[in-house]
Design an enzyme around this catalytic site. Sequence first.
Site, PDB file in Angstrom:
ATOM      1  N   ARG A  25      31.382 -64.164  51.643  1.00 42.08           N
ATOM      2  CA  ARG A  25      30.504 -65.176  52.249  1.00 42.08           C
ATOM      3  C   ARG A  25      29.618 -64.606  53.333  1.00 42.08           C
ATOM      4  O   ARG A  25      28.605 -65.179  53.691  1.00 42.08           O
ATOM      5  CB  ARG A  25      31.341 -66.305  52.864  1.00 42.08           C
ATOM      6  CG  ARG A  25      32.226 -67.035  51.886  1.00 42.08           C
ATOM      7  CD  ARG A  25      33.215 -67.918  52.609  1.00 42.08           C
ATOM      8  NE  ARG A  25      34.091 -67.067  53.443  1.00 42.08           N
ATOM      9  CZ  ARG A  25      34.778 -67.510  54.501  1.00 42.08           C
ATOM     10  NH1 ARG A  25      34.704 -68.770  54.863  1.00 42.08           N
ATOM     11  NH2 ARG A  25      35.549 -66.692  55.174  1.00 42.08           N
ATOM     12  N   GLU A  30      33.557 -62.104  67.114  1.00 39.87           N
ATOM     13  CA  GLU A  30      33.361 -62.566  68.481  1.00 39.87           C
ATOM     14  C   GLU A  30      32.388 -61.597  69.134  1.00 39.87           C
ATOM     15  O   GLU A  30      32.514 -60.386  68.969  1.00 39.87           O
ATOM     16  CB  GLU A  30      34.687 -62.568  69.246  1.00 39.87           C
ATOM     17  CG  GLU A  30      35.663 -63.602  68.753  1.00 39.87           C
ATOM     18  CD  GLU A  30      36.987 -63.590  69.513  1.00 39.87           C
ATOM     19  OE1 GLU A  30      37.122 -62.853  70.512  1.00 39.87           O
ATOM     20  OE2 GLU A  30      37.893 -64.318  69.101  1.00 39.87           O
ATOM     21  N   GLN A  46      23.956 -65.425  82.504  1.00 40.14           N
ATOM     22  CA  GLN A  46      22.679 -65.659  81.838  1.00 40.14           C
ATOM     23  C   GLN A  46      22.639 -64.848  80.550  1.00 40.14           C
ATOM     24  O   GLN A  46      23.217 -63.769  80.464  1.00 40.14           O
ATOM     25  CB  GLN A  46      21.539 -65.203  82.767  1.00 40.14           C
ATOM     26  CG  GLN A  46      20.152 -65.492  82.269  1.00 40.14           C
ATOM     27  CD  GLN A  46      19.111 -65.154  83.336  1.00 40.14           C
ATOM     28  OE1 GLN A  46      19.274 -65.488  84.497  1.00 40.14           O
ATOM     29  NE2 GLN A  46      18.045 -64.491  82.934  1.00 40.14           N
ATOM     30  N   GLU A  47      21.924 -65.386  79.547  1.00 40.70           N
ATOM     31  CA  GLU A  47      21.683 -64.647  78.312  1.00 40.70           C
ATOM     32  C   GLU A  47      20.179 -64.573  78.099  1.00 40.70           C
ATOM     33  O   GLU A  47      19.472 -65.566  78.247  1.00 40.70           O
ATOM     34  CB  GLU A  47      22.340 -65.351  77.121  1.00 40.70           C
ATOM     35  CG  GLU A  47      22.113 -64.621  75.807  1.00 40.70           C
ATOM     36  CD  GLU A  47      22.763 -65.301  74.627  1.00 40.70           C
ATOM     37  OE1 GLU A  47      23.830 -64.857  74.215  1.00 40.70           O
ATOM     38  OE2 GLU A  47      22.168 -66.291  74.133  1.00 40.70           O
ATOM     39  N   ASN A  48      19.697 -63.375  77.764  1.00 41.38           N
ATOM     40  CA  ASN A  48      18.276 -63.146  77.511  1.00 41.38           C
ATOM     41  C   ASN A  48      18.097 -62.647  76.083  1.00 41.38           C
ATOM     42  O   ASN A  48      19.018 -62.062  75.516  1.00 41.38           O
ATOM     43  CB  ASN A  48      17.716 -62.086  78.469  1.00 41.38           C
ATOM     44  CG  ASN A  48      17.916 -62.450  79.911  1.00 41.38           C
ATOM     45  OD1 ASN A  48      17.815 -63.606  80.298  1.00 41.38           O
ATOM     46  ND2 ASN A  48      18.219 -61.462  80.736  1.00 41.38           N
ATOM     47  N   HIS A  61      14.173 -50.515  83.096  1.00 41.76           N
ATOM     48  CA  HIS A  61      14.200 -51.613  84.059  1.00 41.76           C
ATOM     49  C   HIS A  61      15.533 -51.707  84.798  1.00 41.76           C
ATOM     50  O   HIS A  61      16.567 -51.335  84.266  1.00 41.76           O
ATOM     51  CB  HIS A  61      13.979 -52.956  83.357  1.00 41.76           C
ATOM     52  CG  HIS A  61      12.733 -53.008  82.545  1.00 41.76           C
ATOM     53  ND1 HIS A  61      12.672 -53.673  81.347  1.00 41.76           N
ATOM     54  CD2 HIS A  61      11.494 -52.494  82.750  1.00 41.76           C
ATOM     55  CE1 HIS A  61      11.454 -53.562  80.839  1.00 41.76           C
ATOM     56  NE2 HIS A  61      10.727 -52.851  81.672  1.00 41.76           N
ATOM     57  N   LYS A  71      24.850 -55.405  82.360  1.00 39.86           N
ATOM     58  CA  LYS A  71      24.373 -55.995  81.098  1.00 39.86           C
ATOM     59  C   LYS A  71      25.290 -55.605  79.948  1.00 39.86           C
ATOM     60  O   LYS A  71      25.861 -54.516  79.943  1.00 39.86           O
ATOM     61  CB  LYS A  71      22.979 -55.460  80.745  1.00 39.86           C
ATOM     62  CG  LYS A  71      21.905 -55.753  81.729  1.00 39.86           C
ATOM     63  CD  LYS A  71      20.592 -55.093  81.308  1.00 39.86           C
ATOM     64  CE  LYS A  71      19.512 -55.380  82.340  1.00 39.86           C
ATOM     65  NZ  LYS A  71      18.256 -54.738  81.992  1.00 39.86           N
ATOM     66  N   TYR A 131      20.783 -59.866  75.546  1.00 41.95           N
ATOM     67  CA  TYR A 131      21.414 -59.270  76.724  1.00 41.95           C
ATOM     68  C   TYR A 131      22.222 -60.351  77.432  1.00 41.95           C
ATOM     69  O   TYR A 131      21.674 -61.396  77.764  1.00 41.95           O
ATOM     70  CB  TYR A 131      20.410 -58.824  77.774  1.00 41.95           C
ATOM     71  CG  TYR A 131      19.129 -58.193  77.348  1.00 41.95           C
ATOM     72  CD1 TYR A 131      18.837 -56.913  77.765  1.00 41.95           C
ATOM     73  CD2 TYR A 131      18.183 -58.879  76.589  1.00 41.95           C
ATOM     74  CE1 TYR A 131      17.630 -56.318  77.435  1.00 41.95           C
ATOM     75  CE2 TYR A 131      16.981 -58.289  76.245  1.00 41.95           C
ATOM     76  CZ  TYR A 131      16.710 -57.006  76.669  1.00 41.95           C
ATOM     77  OH  TYR A 131      15.519 -56.428  76.340  1.00 41.95           O
ATOM     78  N   GLU A 142      12.611 -56.677  91.091  1.00 44.29           N
ATOM     79  CA  GLU A 142      12.538 -55.914  89.851  1.00 44.29           C
ATOM     80  C   GLU A 142      12.119 -54.483  90.163  1.00 44.29           C
ATOM     81  O   GLU A 142      11.280 -54.241  91.020  1.00 44.29           O
ATOM     82  CB  GLU A 142      11.513 -56.560  88.919  1.00 44.29           C
ATOM     83  CG  GLU A 142      11.350 -55.827  87.611  1.00 44.29           C
ATOM     84  CD  GLU A 142      10.321 -56.499  86.713  1.00 44.29           C
ATOM     85  OE1 GLU A 142      10.538 -56.466  85.500  1.00 44.29           O
ATOM     86  OE2 GLU A 142       9.316 -57.031  87.223  1.00 44.29           O
ATOM     87  N   LYS A 165       1.635 -52.654  80.028  1.00 40.99           N
ATOM     88  CA  LYS A 165       0.933 -52.057  81.163  1.00 40.99           C
ATOM     89  C   LYS A 165       1.925 -51.742  82.288  1.00 40.99           C
ATOM     90  O   LYS A 165       1.875 -50.675  82.896  1.00 40.99           O
ATOM     91  CB  LYS A 165      -0.155 -53.016  81.657  1.00 40.99           C
ATOM     92  CG  LYS A 165      -1.069 -52.428  82.686  1.00 40.99           C
ATOM     93  CD  LYS A 165      -2.212 -53.370  83.012  1.00 40.99           C
ATOM     94  CE  LYS A 165      -3.149 -52.710  83.995  1.00 40.99           C
ATOM     95  NZ  LYS A 165      -4.317 -53.545  84.261  1.00 40.99           N
ATOM     96  N   LYS A 166       2.832 -52.685  82.547  1.00 39.50           N
ATOM     97  CA  LYS A 166       3.826 -52.491  83.610  1.00 39.50           C
ATOM     98  C   LYS A 166       4.738 -51.302  83.315  1.00 39.50           C
ATOM     99  O   LYS A 166       4.975 -50.458  84.178  1.00 39.50           O
ATOM    100  CB  LYS A 166       4.674 -53.763  83.776  1.00 39.50           C
ATOM    101  CG  LYS A 166       5.649 -53.683  84.950  1.00 39.50           C
ATOM    102  CD  LYS A 166       6.614 -54.846  84.984  1.00 39.50           C
ATOM    103  CE  LYS A 166       5.971 -56.115  85.441  1.00 39.50           C
ATOM    104  NZ  LYS A 166       6.932 -57.204  85.646  1.00 39.50           N
ATOM    105  N   ASP A 167       5.230 -51.206  82.065  1.00 35.68           N
ATOM    106  CA  ASP A 167       6.148 -50.121  81.724  1.00 35.68           C
ATOM    107  C   ASP A 167       5.472 -48.757  81.709  1.00 35.68           C
ATOM    108  O   ASP A 167       6.144 -47.737  81.863  1.00 35.68           O
ATOM    109  CB  ASP A 167       6.830 -50.387  80.376  1.00 35.68           C
ATOM    110  CG  ASP A 167       7.909 -51.446  80.482  1.00 35.68           C
ATOM    111  OD1 ASP A 167       8.290 -51.822  81.608  1.00 35.68           O
ATOM    112  OD2 ASP A 167       8.388 -51.909  79.423  1.00 35.68           O
TER     113      ASP A 167
END
Length: 185
Positions: A25, A30, A46-48, A61, A71, A131, A142, A165-167
């Site tokens: 199936r 988990e 939190q989950e992202n 990051h 994480k 994450y 950050e 651009k940031k990275d």
Amino acid sequence: MPFEFIKTSVDNVYIIRPKVFEDNRGYFMETFEKRSFSNLDFNVIQENQSYSRKGVLRGLHFQKGKFAQAKIVRVIKGEIFDVAVDIRPDSKTFKKYVSAILSDKNKEMLYIPRGFAHGFEVLSDEAIVVYLVDNFYSPENEGGIIWNDKDINIDWPIKEPILSKKDSSWPTLKQFLENERSEKR
């Protein structure tokens, strides 16, 4: 136990292999169970989730100070080259990194403690990455390290990644630490 915790070359960074129950199936597993993770300093709040296409590199990051985050990273679609870099100057593994291939096929996860920079590069046509984090995101706290910092020397599989651009404008780790020292004076 539904999870195997595999030590890596950097203290407190683990590859987590879940127990997968497969049959005709499909499968069941988990992905998180608090008692099994009690050996980690980790309390999910939190989950992202991110979606990226092949060649995208997100990172490196981290969150600074009291907003630092641990994480657990996993892939629910596709395949990534995932990286955790020790950015704790007083650590015996300072500037060392752990890399792992995470995918929807191997179902492995990477636990990254606080004090590490994190990034990944997408190897499949597309990837969805989830994450779990143990602290709230704070935009003003950050931080980031340029993905190709020569002092860290990560062997990225895709040599010319797609970057935001940031990275593409983060400092080297050395520059970041010098700026932090200057700001504390």
